[in-house]
Design a protein around this motif. Structure first.
Motif, PDB file in Angstrom:
ATOM      1  N   SER A   1       0.806  -1.222   0.000  1.00  0.00           N
ATOM      2  CA  SER A   1       0.000   0.000   0.000  1.00  0.00           C
ATOM      3  C   SER A   1       0.838   1.270   0.000  1.00  0.00           C
ATOM      4  CB  SER A   1      -0.924   0.021   1.227  1.00  0.00           C
ATOM      5  OG  SER A   1      -0.166   0.002   2.432  1.00  0.00           O
ATOM      6  N   ARG A   2       2.167   1.167   0.288  1.00  0.00           N
ATOM      7  CA  ARG A   2       3.009   2.345   0.377  1.00  0.00           C
ATOM      8  C   ARG A   2       4.347   2.099  -0.317  1.00  0.00           C
ATOM      9  NH1 ARG A   2       4.623   2.494   5.399  1.00  0.00           N
ATOM     10  NH2 ARG A   2       3.673   0.508   5.965  1.00  0.00           N
ATOM     11  N   LEU A   3       4.849   3.137  -0.977  1.00  0.00           N
ATOM     12  CA  LEU A   3       6.139   3.072  -1.669  1.00  0.00           C
ATOM     13  C   LEU A   3       7.008   4.247  -1.245  1.00  0.00           C
ATOM     14  CD1 LEU A   3       8.215   2.242  -3.900  1.00  0.00           C
ATOM     15  CD2 LEU A   3       6.828   3.606  -5.498  1.00  0.00           C
ATOM     16  N   ARG A   4       8.236   3.957  -0.902  1.00  0.00           N
ATOM     17  CA  ARG A   4       9.227   4.989  -0.633  1.00  0.00           C
ATOM     18  C   ARG A   4      10.445   4.711  -1.520  1.00  0.00           C
ATOM     19  NH1 ARG A   4       9.650   8.304   3.781  1.00  0.00           N
ATOM     20  NH2 ARG A   4       8.451   6.908   5.141  1.00  0.00           N
ATOM     21  N   LEU A   5      11.008   5.765  -2.091  1.00  0.00           N
ATOM     22  CA  LEU A   5      12.181   5.624  -2.956  1.00  0.00           C
ATOM     23  C   LEU A   5      13.442   6.048  -2.219  1.00  0.00           C
ATOM     24  CD1 LEU A   5      10.700   7.180  -6.224  1.00  0.00           C
ATOM     25  CD2 LEU A   5      10.990   4.748  -5.722  1.00  0.00           C
ATOM     26  N   ARG A   6      14.533   5.365  -2.517  1.00  0.00           N
ATOM     27  CA  ARG A   6      15.836   5.696  -1.958  1.00  0.00           C
ATOM     28  C   ARG A   6      16.840   5.825  -3.114  1.00  0.00           C
ATOM     29  NH1 ARG A   6      16.434   4.690   3.576  1.00  0.00           N
ATOM     30  NH2 ARG A   6      18.659   4.267   3.329  1.00  0.00           N
ATOM     31  N   PHE A   7      17.572   6.926  -3.145  1.00  0.00           N
ATOM     32  CA  PHE A   7      18.577   7.162  -4.177  1.00  0.00           C
ATOM     33  C   PHE A   7      19.944   7.150  -3.491  1.00  0.00           C
ATOM     34  CE2 PHE A   7      14.628   9.189  -5.422  1.00  0.00           C
ATOM     35  CZ  PHE A   7      14.472   8.801  -6.746  1.00  0.00           C
ATOM     36  N   ARG A   8      20.671   6.054  -3.660  1.00  0.00           N
ATOM     37  CA  ARG A   8      21.941   5.876  -2.948  1.00  0.00           C
ATOM     38  C   ARG A   8      23.124   6.053  -3.894  1.00  0.00           C
ATOM     39  NH1 ARG A   8      24.427   0.418  -0.080  1.00  0.00           N
ATOM     40  NH2 ARG A   8      26.225   1.467   0.928  1.00  0.00           N
ATOM     41  N   TYR A   9      24.037   6.908  -3.477  1.00  0.00           N
ATOM     42  CA  TYR A   9      25.258   7.153  -4.252  1.00  0.00           C
ATOM     43  C   TYR A   9      26.468   6.884  -3.361  1.00  0.00           C
ATOM     44  CZ  TYR A   9      29.059   9.703  -6.528  1.00  0.00           C
ATOM     45  OH  TYR A   9      30.259  10.054  -7.084  1.00  0.00           O
ATOM     46  N   THR A  10      27.428   6.117  -3.886  1.00  0.00           N
ATOM     47  CA  THR A  10      28.674   5.857  -3.173  1.00  0.00           C
ATOM     48  C   THR A  10      29.847   6.172  -4.085  1.00  0.00           C
ATOM     49  OG1 THR A  10      28.986   3.546  -3.847  1.00  0.00           O
ATOM     50  CG2 THR A  10      27.535   3.955  -1.959  1.00  0.00           C
ATOM     51  N   GLY A  11      30.967   6.561  -3.490  1.00  0.00           N
ATOM     52  CA  GLY A  11      32.157   6.857  -4.280  1.00  0.00           C
ATOM     53  C   GLY A  11      33.291   7.299  -3.387  1.00  0.00           C
ATOM     54  N   SER A  12      34.410   7.613  -4.003  1.00  0.00           N
ATOM     55  CA  SER A  12      35.568   8.119  -3.286  1.00  0.00           C
ATOM     56  C   SER A  12      36.365   8.976  -4.245  1.00  0.00           C
ATOM     57  CB  SER A  12      36.422   6.980  -2.731  1.00  0.00           C
ATOM     58  OG  SER A  12      37.534   7.494  -2.017  1.00  0.00           O
ATOM     59  N   ASN A  13      36.130  10.279  -4.180  1.00  0.00           N
ATOM     60  CA  ASN A  13      36.766  11.223  -5.104  1.00  0.00           C
ATOM     61  C   ASN A  13      36.484  10.833  -6.551  1.00  0.00           C
ATOM     62  OD1 ASN A  13      38.217  13.443  -5.938  1.00  0.00           O
ATOM     63  ND2 ASN A  13      40.218  12.454  -5.708  1.00  0.00           N
ATOM     64  N   ASN A  14      35.217  10.477  -6.828  1.00  0.00           N
ATOM     65  CA  ASN A  14      34.798  10.130  -8.179  1.00  0.00           C
ATOM     66  C   ASN A  14      34.028  11.301  -8.766  1.00  0.00           C
ATOM     67  OD1 ASN A  14      34.426   7.004  -6.711  1.00  0.00           O
ATOM     68  ND2 ASN A  14      35.913   7.374  -8.329  1.00  0.00           N
TER      69      ASN A  14
END
Length: 285
Positions: free
Chosen positions: A261-274
Protein backbone atom coordinates in the motif's frame (compact mmCIF):
# COMPACT_ATOMS: atom_id res chain seq x y z
CA UNK A 1 11.61 46.18 -30.26
CA UNK A 2 8.94 48.80 -29.69
CA UNK A 3 8.60 49.30 -33.42
CA UNK A 4 8.33 45.55 -34.04
CA UNK A 5 5.69 45.07 -31.33
CA UNK A 6 3.77 48.10 -32.60
CA UNK A 7 3.79 46.67 -36.12
CA UNK A 8 2.49 43.33 -34.85
CA UNK A 9 -0.29 44.95 -32.84
CA UNK A 10 -1.17 47.17 -35.76
CA UNK A 11 -2.17 44.25 -37.96
CA UNK A 12 -5.80 44.37 -39.04
CA UNK A 13 -6.25 40.77 -37.90
CA UNK A 14 -4.35 41.14 -34.61
CA UNK A 15 -7.49 40.64 -32.51
CA UNK A 16 -7.96 37.17 -33.98
CA UNK A 17 -4.31 36.19 -33.67
CA UNK A 18 -2.27 34.68 -30.83
CA UNK A 19 1.25 36.08 -30.84
CA UNK A 20 4.19 34.96 -28.73
CA UNK A 21 7.22 37.27 -28.81
CA UNK A 22 10.49 36.03 -27.28
CA UNK A 23 13.71 38.01 -27.08
CA UNK A 24 17.00 36.38 -26.14
CA UNK A 25 20.65 35.98 -27.11
CA UNK A 26 22.51 32.81 -28.00
CA UNK A 27 25.21 33.29 -25.32
CA UNK A 28 26.46 35.54 -22.56
CA UNK A 29 29.68 37.51 -22.45
CA UNK A 30 32.77 38.03 -20.34
CA UNK A 31 33.38 41.39 -18.72
CA UNK A 32 36.65 41.70 -20.62
CA UNK A 33 34.91 40.86 -23.91
CA UNK A 34 34.49 37.55 -25.68
CA UNK A 35 32.58 34.32 -25.34
CA UNK A 36 32.78 30.64 -26.21
CA UNK A 37 34.03 29.32 -22.88
CA UNK A 38 32.34 27.57 -19.98
CA UNK A 39 32.25 30.37 -17.42
CA UNK A 40 28.97 31.24 -15.75
CA UNK A 41 28.76 34.65 -17.44
CA UNK A 42 29.31 33.15 -20.90
CA UNK A 43 26.62 30.51 -20.37
CA UNK A 44 23.96 32.92 -19.10
CA UNK A 45 21.61 35.15 -21.03
CA UNK A 46 18.16 36.64 -20.70
CA UNK A 47 14.74 35.60 -21.93
CA UNK A 48 12.04 38.25 -22.30
CA UNK A 49 8.66 36.89 -23.39
CA UNK A 50 5.24 38.37 -24.08
CA UNK A 51 2.04 36.63 -25.09
CA UNK A 52 1.27 32.98 -25.47
CA UNK A 53 -0.53 32.87 -22.14
CA UNK A 54 2.64 33.69 -20.17
CA UNK A 55 1.91 35.78 -17.05
CA UNK A 56 3.07 39.39 -17.34
CA UNK A 57 5.64 40.79 -14.95
CA UNK A 58 6.89 37.43 -13.66
CA UNK A 59 10.53 36.66 -12.92
CA UNK A 60 11.25 32.93 -13.04
CA UNK A 61 14.08 30.65 -11.97
CA UNK A 62 12.76 27.54 -13.71
CA UNK A 63 13.23 28.64 -17.34
CA UNK A 64 16.41 27.72 -19.20
CA UNK A 65 17.64 28.35 -22.71
CA UNK A 66 16.70 24.81 -23.75
CA UNK A 67 13.03 25.65 -23.11
CA UNK A 68 12.78 28.27 -25.85
CA UNK A 69 12.60 25.98 -28.89
CA UNK A 70 9.92 23.70 -27.34
CA UNK A 71 7.95 26.81 -26.33
CA UNK A 72 7.95 28.12 -29.90
CA UNK A 73 7.06 24.70 -31.31
CA UNK A 74 4.15 24.28 -28.91
CA UNK A 75 2.87 27.79 -29.61
CA UNK A 76 2.66 26.92 -33.30
CA UNK A 77 0.36 24.04 -32.39
CA UNK A 78 2.84 21.34 -33.30
CA UNK A 79 3.06 18.15 -31.26
CA UNK A 80 6.47 17.57 -29.70
CA UNK A 81 7.64 14.06 -30.50
CA UNK A 82 9.38 12.39 -27.53
CA UNK A 83 11.70 10.75 -30.07
CA UNK A 84 13.27 14.19 -30.65
CA UNK A 85 14.67 13.92 -27.11
CA UNK A 86 14.57 17.69 -26.62
CA UNK A 87 16.40 19.01 -23.58
CA UNK A 88 13.72 21.53 -22.64
CA UNK A 89 9.96 21.80 -22.28
CA UNK A 90 7.37 24.44 -23.23
CA UNK A 91 7.47 27.17 -20.61
CA UNK A 92 3.74 26.86 -20.04
CA UNK A 93 4.11 23.21 -19.00
CA UNK A 94 6.84 23.74 -16.39
CA UNK A 95 5.64 22.70 -12.94
CA UNK A 96 7.64 23.35 -9.73
CA UNK A 97 8.75 20.32 -7.75
CA UNK A 98 9.50 19.84 -4.05
CA UNK A 99 13.15 20.86 -4.45
CA UNK A 100 12.23 24.24 -5.98
CA UNK A 101 10.48 25.23 -2.75
CA UNK A 102 13.90 25.30 -1.05
CA UNK A 103 15.11 28.41 -2.90
CA UNK A 104 14.25 30.87 -0.07
CA UNK A 105 16.45 28.95 2.40
CA UNK A 106 19.56 28.57 0.20
CA UNK A 107 22.73 30.00 1.70
CA UNK A 108 26.17 31.05 0.49
CA UNK A 109 29.43 29.08 0.38
CA UNK A 110 31.09 27.70 3.52
CA UNK A 111 34.17 25.74 2.39
CA UNK A 112 33.68 25.94 -1.36
CA UNK A 113 36.34 28.19 -2.91
CA UNK A 114 35.24 27.89 -6.52
CA UNK A 115 31.92 29.61 -5.87
CA UNK A 116 32.27 33.31 -5.12
CA UNK A 117 31.31 34.69 -1.72
CA UNK A 118 27.79 36.03 -1.77
CA UNK A 119 26.56 33.46 -4.29
CA UNK A 120 23.39 31.98 -2.83
CA UNK A 121 22.72 28.43 -3.73
CA UNK A 122 22.93 25.45 -1.36
CA UNK A 123 21.27 23.79 1.61
CA UNK A 124 21.37 20.40 3.31
CA UNK A 125 17.81 20.76 4.61
CA UNK A 126 15.52 18.61 2.45
CA UNK A 127 11.97 19.59 1.51
CA UNK A 128 9.04 18.42 3.61
CA UNK A 129 8.68 14.65 3.57
CA UNK A 130 12.19 14.05 2.20
CA UNK A 131 15.28 13.09 4.19
CA UNK A 132 18.97 12.33 3.70
CA UNK A 133 20.58 9.25 5.26
CA UNK A 134 24.27 9.96 5.94
CA UNK A 135 24.73 7.19 8.50
CA UNK A 136 27.38 5.53 6.28
CA UNK A 137 28.98 8.80 5.18
CA UNK A 138 32.64 9.58 5.85
CA UNK A 139 33.66 12.53 7.97
CA UNK A 140 35.18 15.87 7.03
CA UNK A 141 35.36 16.98 3.40
CA UNK A 142 33.84 20.10 1.88
CA UNK A 143 30.80 21.07 3.95
CA UNK A 144 28.57 21.96 1.00
CA UNK A 145 28.88 18.50 -0.57
CA UNK A 146 28.88 16.23 2.46
CA UNK A 147 26.04 13.95 1.44
CA UNK A 148 23.17 14.88 -0.83
CA UNK A 149 22.82 18.65 -1.15
CA UNK A 150 20.21 20.90 -2.77
CA UNK A 151 21.69 23.53 -5.03
CA UNK A 152 21.41 25.62 -8.18
CA UNK A 153 23.16 25.65 -11.53
CA UNK A 154 24.98 28.87 -10.70
CA UNK A 155 26.31 27.60 -7.37
CA UNK A 156 27.21 24.07 -8.46
CA UNK A 157 28.79 24.69 -11.86
CA UNK A 158 31.01 27.41 -10.44
CA UNK A 159 32.71 24.95 -8.10
CA UNK A 160 35.00 23.70 -10.86
CA UNK A 161 34.95 24.55 -14.57
CA UNK A 162 35.19 22.04 -17.40
CA UNK A 163 34.21 18.95 -15.42
CA UNK A 164 30.98 18.48 -17.38
CA UNK A 165 28.73 20.08 -14.75
CA UNK A 166 27.73 22.57 -17.45
CA UNK A 167 25.90 19.74 -19.24
CA UNK A 168 23.26 19.59 -16.51
CA UNK A 169 20.82 21.55 -18.67
CA UNK A 170 17.66 19.60 -17.81
CA UNK A 171 17.50 20.50 -14.11
CA UNK A 172 16.09 24.01 -13.60
CA UNK A 173 15.85 26.01 -10.40
CA UNK A 174 16.85 23.86 -7.37
CA UNK A 175 18.00 20.24 -7.76
CA UNK A 176 19.64 17.54 -5.62
CA UNK A 177 23.25 16.52 -6.15
CA UNK A 178 25.66 13.99 -4.63
CA UNK A 179 29.19 15.07 -5.58
CA UNK A 180 32.06 12.98 -4.21
CA UNK A 181 34.56 14.87 -6.37
CA UNK A 182 33.95 18.25 -4.75
CA UNK A 183 33.46 16.73 -1.28
CA UNK A 184 36.97 15.28 -1.37
CA UNK A 185 38.62 18.65 -2.03
CA UNK A 186 39.10 19.03 1.74
CA UNK A 187 40.60 16.55 4.19
CA UNK A 188 38.24 13.66 4.90
CA UNK A 189 38.11 10.13 6.27
CA UNK A 190 36.08 7.22 4.97
CA UNK A 191 34.10 7.10 1.76
CA UNK A 192 31.16 8.91 0.26
CA UNK A 193 27.92 7.02 0.95
CA UNK A 194 24.71 9.05 1.03
CA UNK A 195 21.07 8.20 0.36
CA UNK A 196 18.29 10.61 -0.58
CA UNK A 197 14.97 9.30 0.75
CA UNK A 198 11.60 10.29 -0.69
CA UNK A 199 8.25 10.62 1.08
CA UNK A 200 5.91 7.63 1.08
CA UNK A 201 3.49 7.42 -1.82
CA UNK A 202 0.14 5.52 -1.73
CA UNK A 203 0.03 2.59 -4.15
CA UNK A 204 -2.83 0.47 -2.74
CA UNK A 205 -4.85 -1.22 -5.47
CA UNK A 206 -2.27 -0.60 -8.21
CA UNK A 207 -0.54 -3.33 -10.17
CA UNK A 208 2.17 -1.00 -11.46
CA UNK A 209 3.23 2.51 -10.49
CA UNK A 210 5.10 4.90 -12.81
CA UNK A 211 8.18 6.61 -11.39
CA UNK A 212 9.97 9.34 -13.29
CA UNK A 213 12.82 11.72 -12.56
CA UNK A 214 15.44 13.79 -14.32
CA UNK A 215 18.98 12.55 -13.81
CA UNK A 216 22.48 13.56 -14.77
CA UNK A 217 25.06 10.95 -13.81
CA UNK A 218 28.78 10.90 -14.54
CA UNK A 219 30.49 7.53 -14.06
CA UNK A 220 34.06 7.17 -12.83
CA UNK A 221 35.99 4.49 -10.98
CA UNK A 222 34.25 2.36 -8.40
CA UNK A 223 31.32 4.63 -7.63
CA UNK A 224 27.74 3.33 -7.61
CA UNK A 225 24.32 4.88 -8.10
CA UNK A 226 21.15 2.96 -7.26
CA UNK A 227 17.43 3.63 -7.14
CA UNK A 228 15.77 1.43 -4.52
CA UNK A 229 12.10 0.81 -3.75
CA UNK A 230 10.83 0.22 -0.22
CA UNK A 231 7.38 -1.33 -0.04
CA UNK A 232 5.47 -0.89 3.23
CA UNK A 233 8.69 -0.26 5.16
CA UNK A 234 10.34 -3.51 4.08
CA UNK A 235 13.85 -4.18 2.82
CA UNK A 236 15.03 -1.89 -0.01
CA UNK A 237 14.97 -3.46 -3.48
CA UNK A 238 17.21 -2.18 -6.29
CA UNK A 239 15.04 -1.16 -9.26
CA UNK A 240 17.63 0.79 -11.26
CA UNK A 241 21.41 1.20 -11.20
CA UNK A 242 23.80 3.28 -13.28
CA UNK A 243 27.26 2.40 -14.59
CA UNK A 244 27.57 4.82 -17.53
CA UNK A 245 26.94 8.50 -18.16
CA UNK A 246 23.20 9.23 -18.25
CA UNK A 247 21.60 12.59 -18.88
CA UNK A 248 17.86 12.94 -19.32
CA UNK A 249 14.40 11.98 -18.16
CA UNK A 250 14.09 8.48 -16.69
CA UNK A 251 10.83 6.54 -16.48
CA UNK A 252 10.36 3.32 -14.52
CA UNK A 253 7.26 1.14 -14.28
CA UNK A 254 7.46 -0.61 -10.91
CA UNK A 255 5.43 -3.74 -10.31
CA UNK A 256 3.57 -3.35 -7.01
CA UNK A 257 3.90 -6.43 -4.77
CA UNK A 258 0.60 -8.08 -3.83
CA UNK A 259 -1.00 -6.28 -0.92
CA UNK A 260 1.49 -3.39 -0.84
CA UNK A 261 0.00 0.00 0.00
CA UNK A 262 3.01 2.34 0.38
CA UNK A 263 6.14 3.07 -1.67
CA UNK A 264 9.23 4.99 -0.63
CA UNK A 265 12.18 5.62 -2.96
CA UNK A 266 15.84 5.70 -1.96
CA UNK A 267 18.58 7.16 -4.18
CA UNK A 268 21.94 5.88 -2.95
CA UNK A 269 25.26 7.15 -4.25
CA UNK A 270 28.67 5.86 -3.17
CA UNK A 271 32.16 6.86 -4.28
CA UNK A 272 35.57 8.12 -3.29
CA UNK A 273 36.77 11.22 -5.10
CA UNK A 274 34.80 10.13 -8.18
CA UNK A 275 32.13 12.13 -10.04
CA UNK A 276 28.53 12.98 -9.19
CA UNK A 277 24.82 12.26 -9.52
CA UNK A 278 22.09 14.91 -10.05
CA UNK A 279 18.38 14.30 -9.43
CA UNK A 280 15.41 16.55 -10.09
CA UNK A 281 11.66 16.57 -10.68
CA UNK A 282 10.87 13.21 -9.05
CA UNK A 283 7.30 12.14 -9.83
CA UNK A 284 5.42 9.06 -8.66
CA UNK A 285 2.04 8.07 -10.07
Amino acid sequence: MGQIVAAVRGRATYGQEDWLIMVTADHGHTDAGGHGGSTWSERQTFVIANGGGLPAGSVRHDVRMVDLAPTAIAHLGLAIDPAWNLDGSPIGTLVPDAFDALRPQLTGPVDETGTAAGTIGFTHTPPSGWSVDNSAMGTGGVTEWRGWAFTTDEFWTRTQRDQYRELNVRSPNVFAVADSDEWSDKSFTGGYDSTLVSPEYPVAGLSTVPVSFTTYYQQEGGQTAQVLAVWDGGAPVVVKSYSAETNGRQTLALAVPAGASRLRLRFRYTGSNNWYWVLDNVRVG
